[in-house]
Design an enzyme around this catalytic site. Sequence first.
Site, short mmCIF file in Angstrom:
data_model
loop_
_atom_site.label_atom_id
_atom_site.label_comp_id
_atom_site.label_asym_id
_atom_site.label_seq_id
_atom_site.Cartn_x
_atom_site.Cartn_y
_atom_site.Cartn_z
N LYS A 133 0.84 -1.22 0.00
CA LYS A 133 0.00 0.00 0.00
C LYS A 133 0.87 1.27 0.00
O LYS A 133 0.64 2.17 -0.81
CB LYS A 133 -0.95 -0.02 1.20
CG LYS A 133 -1.95 -1.18 1.12
CD LYS A 133 -2.99 -1.14 2.21
CE LYS A 133 -2.45 -1.46 3.58
NZ LYS A 133 -1.87 -2.81 3.73
N ASP A 175 -1.85 6.59 6.12
CA ASP A 175 -1.82 5.16 6.42
C ASP A 175 -2.77 4.90 7.59
O ASP A 175 -3.01 5.81 8.39
CB ASP A 175 -0.37 4.78 6.81
CG ASP A 175 -0.12 3.29 6.64
OD1 ASP A 175 -1.01 2.58 6.15
OD2 ASP A 175 0.99 2.85 6.99
N THR A 178 -6.16 -1.54 6.71
CA THR A 178 -6.23 -3.00 6.79
C THR A 178 -7.67 -3.40 7.17
O THR A 178 -8.00 -4.57 7.18
CB THR A 178 -5.28 -3.54 7.88
OG1 THR A 178 -5.49 -2.77 9.07
CG2 THR A 178 -3.84 -3.42 7.46
N ARG A 217 6.61 -8.17 1.79
CA ARG A 217 7.48 -7.74 2.90
C ARG A 217 8.12 -8.96 3.55
O ARG A 217 9.31 -8.94 3.87
CB ARG A 217 6.68 -6.94 3.93
CG ARG A 217 7.50 -6.67 5.20
CD ARG A 217 6.81 -5.76 6.19
NE ARG A 217 6.72 -4.41 5.69
CZ ARG A 217 5.63 -3.68 5.72
NH1 ARG A 217 4.52 -4.19 6.24
NH2 ARG A 217 5.62 -2.47 5.26
N1 ATP Z 1 4.23 -5.50 -5.85
C1 ATP Z 1 5.44 -5.39 -5.30
N2 ATP Z 1 6.52 -5.59 -6.03
C2 ATP Z 1 7.76 -5.52 -5.46
N3 ATP Z 1 7.98 -5.25 -4.15
C3 ATP Z 1 6.91 -5.03 -3.39
C4 ATP Z 1 5.60 -5.06 -3.91
N4 ATP Z 1 4.72 -4.80 -2.93
C5 ATP Z 1 5.45 -4.60 -1.82
N5 ATP Z 1 6.77 -4.73 -2.10
C6 ATP Z 1 7.86 -4.61 -1.12
O1 ATP Z 1 7.35 -5.06 0.13
C7 ATP Z 1 7.72 -4.17 1.17
C8 ATP Z 1 6.46 -3.71 1.92
O2 ATP Z 1 5.64 -2.93 1.09
P1 ATP Z 1 4.76 -1.73 1.66
O3 ATP Z 1 5.48 -1.02 2.77
O4 ATP Z 1 4.34 -0.92 0.50
O5 ATP Z 1 3.53 -2.51 2.26
P2 ATP Z 1 2.22 -1.94 2.95
O6 ATP Z 1 1.07 -2.70 2.39
O7 ATP Z 1 2.19 -0.45 2.86
O8 ATP Z 1 2.38 -2.36 4.41
P3 ATP Z 1 1.93 -1.55 5.69
O9 ATP Z 1 0.49 -1.27 5.48
O10 ATP Z 1 2.22 -2.52 6.78
O11 ATP Z 1 2.83 -0.34 5.70
C9 ATP Z 1 8.52 -3.06 0.50
O12 ATP Z 1 9.89 -3.37 0.66
C10 ATP Z 1 8.22 -3.15 -0.96
O13 ATP Z 1 9.34 -2.85 -1.71
#
Ligand code: ATP
Length: 341
Positions: free
Chosen positions: A68, A113, A162, A221
Amino acid sequence: MTDIDITTPEPISEAELVFEGALRPKSLDEFVGQAKVRGQLQLLLQAAGIQGRTADHILLAGPPGLGKTTLAMIVAHESGKPLRMSSGPAIQHAGDLAAVLSSLVPGEVLFIDEIHRMARSAEEMLYLAMEDFRIDIMVGKGAGATSVPLDLAPFTLVGATTRSGMLPNPLRDRFGFTAHLEFYADSELEQVLHRAARMLDFDIDREGLAEIAGRSRGTPRIANRLLRRVRDYVLVHGGDADLAAVKAALTLYDVDELGLDRLDRAVMDIMLTRFGGGPVGLNTLAVSVGEEAETIESVVEPFLVRIGLITRTPRGRVATPQAFAHFGVANPQGSFLPGVL
Ligand SMILES: Nc1ncnc2c1ncn2[C@@H]1O[C@H](COP(=O)(O)OP(=O)(O)OP(=O)(O)O)[C@@H](O)[C@H]1O
């Protein structure tokens, strides 16, 4: 580090956040998987670009660690606009939000967020801001208080949650587009890992990558984190980064073939042995394992449902025959079939 840490989908340290930053894809083309959401976002951004306006507000919903924050950064990058980052828990008063909104520059992308955790008073201010790019600021107190309208620069709000079910309808309705992020297929996680290994200059073979992908709970992640632990293992023990090294490293960290962690196992153990497979209510389950109901509902349950170990019914959570088989517990409802998974 414990086994709970390593497969938790939340970031677990400052170092990890720095590491994640380096691995984040910068454009929609580099972003792996979520094909539908990517296509929808592309269209939305292109249409805004053609008309020379800010893109509609976007809500990103889904379990932690699926990308996200990465997508919010990509929206800003692809629109060529700056990104401002905030979070629901940091906005505890309408004034906190007013300070952020009033300092946005035209076209800026505002990422909030955990938007479901914002204060109610701020939510109400956000309705007007999203719709009319305007807020009302209260000046003075008591009978003499007046509300002064303040025009804002047009902006795009990207909210992440979430728990989309916890957002009030008036807020949800003001997003032009809601993207529901799904867990990643193993083949997609392999691509994420392949890219990360290349960027880390870590020479690991295909079989090894596939094994890490299969234990990563459909979550990039976690995949990237397990890759780092395997890299440590190879660094210390020497030899090739192959299937055997991956298995040894992940066994050391107690991550099983399904990627289940201690909390998942505790939930399954309670369901299978204490409640005979259920149905069990969410709160009972949470109290039994000593966790917040929210964590069980937004982190543990979606993954267990996805891999077919539990189902949700109106009467509560129920363990599937596969769950009995995987954990080697006799199923009171039927025959015991070891190794079905
Ligand atoms: N589609 C994707 N392709 C490559 N890497 C990804 C992808 N999605 C996430 N990542 C990697 O996974 C990690 C976590 O992603 P991110 O922080 O965007 O998740 P999030 O959904 O925002 O989690 P949270 O809500 O817990 O912050 C990052 O290092 C990101 O580079």
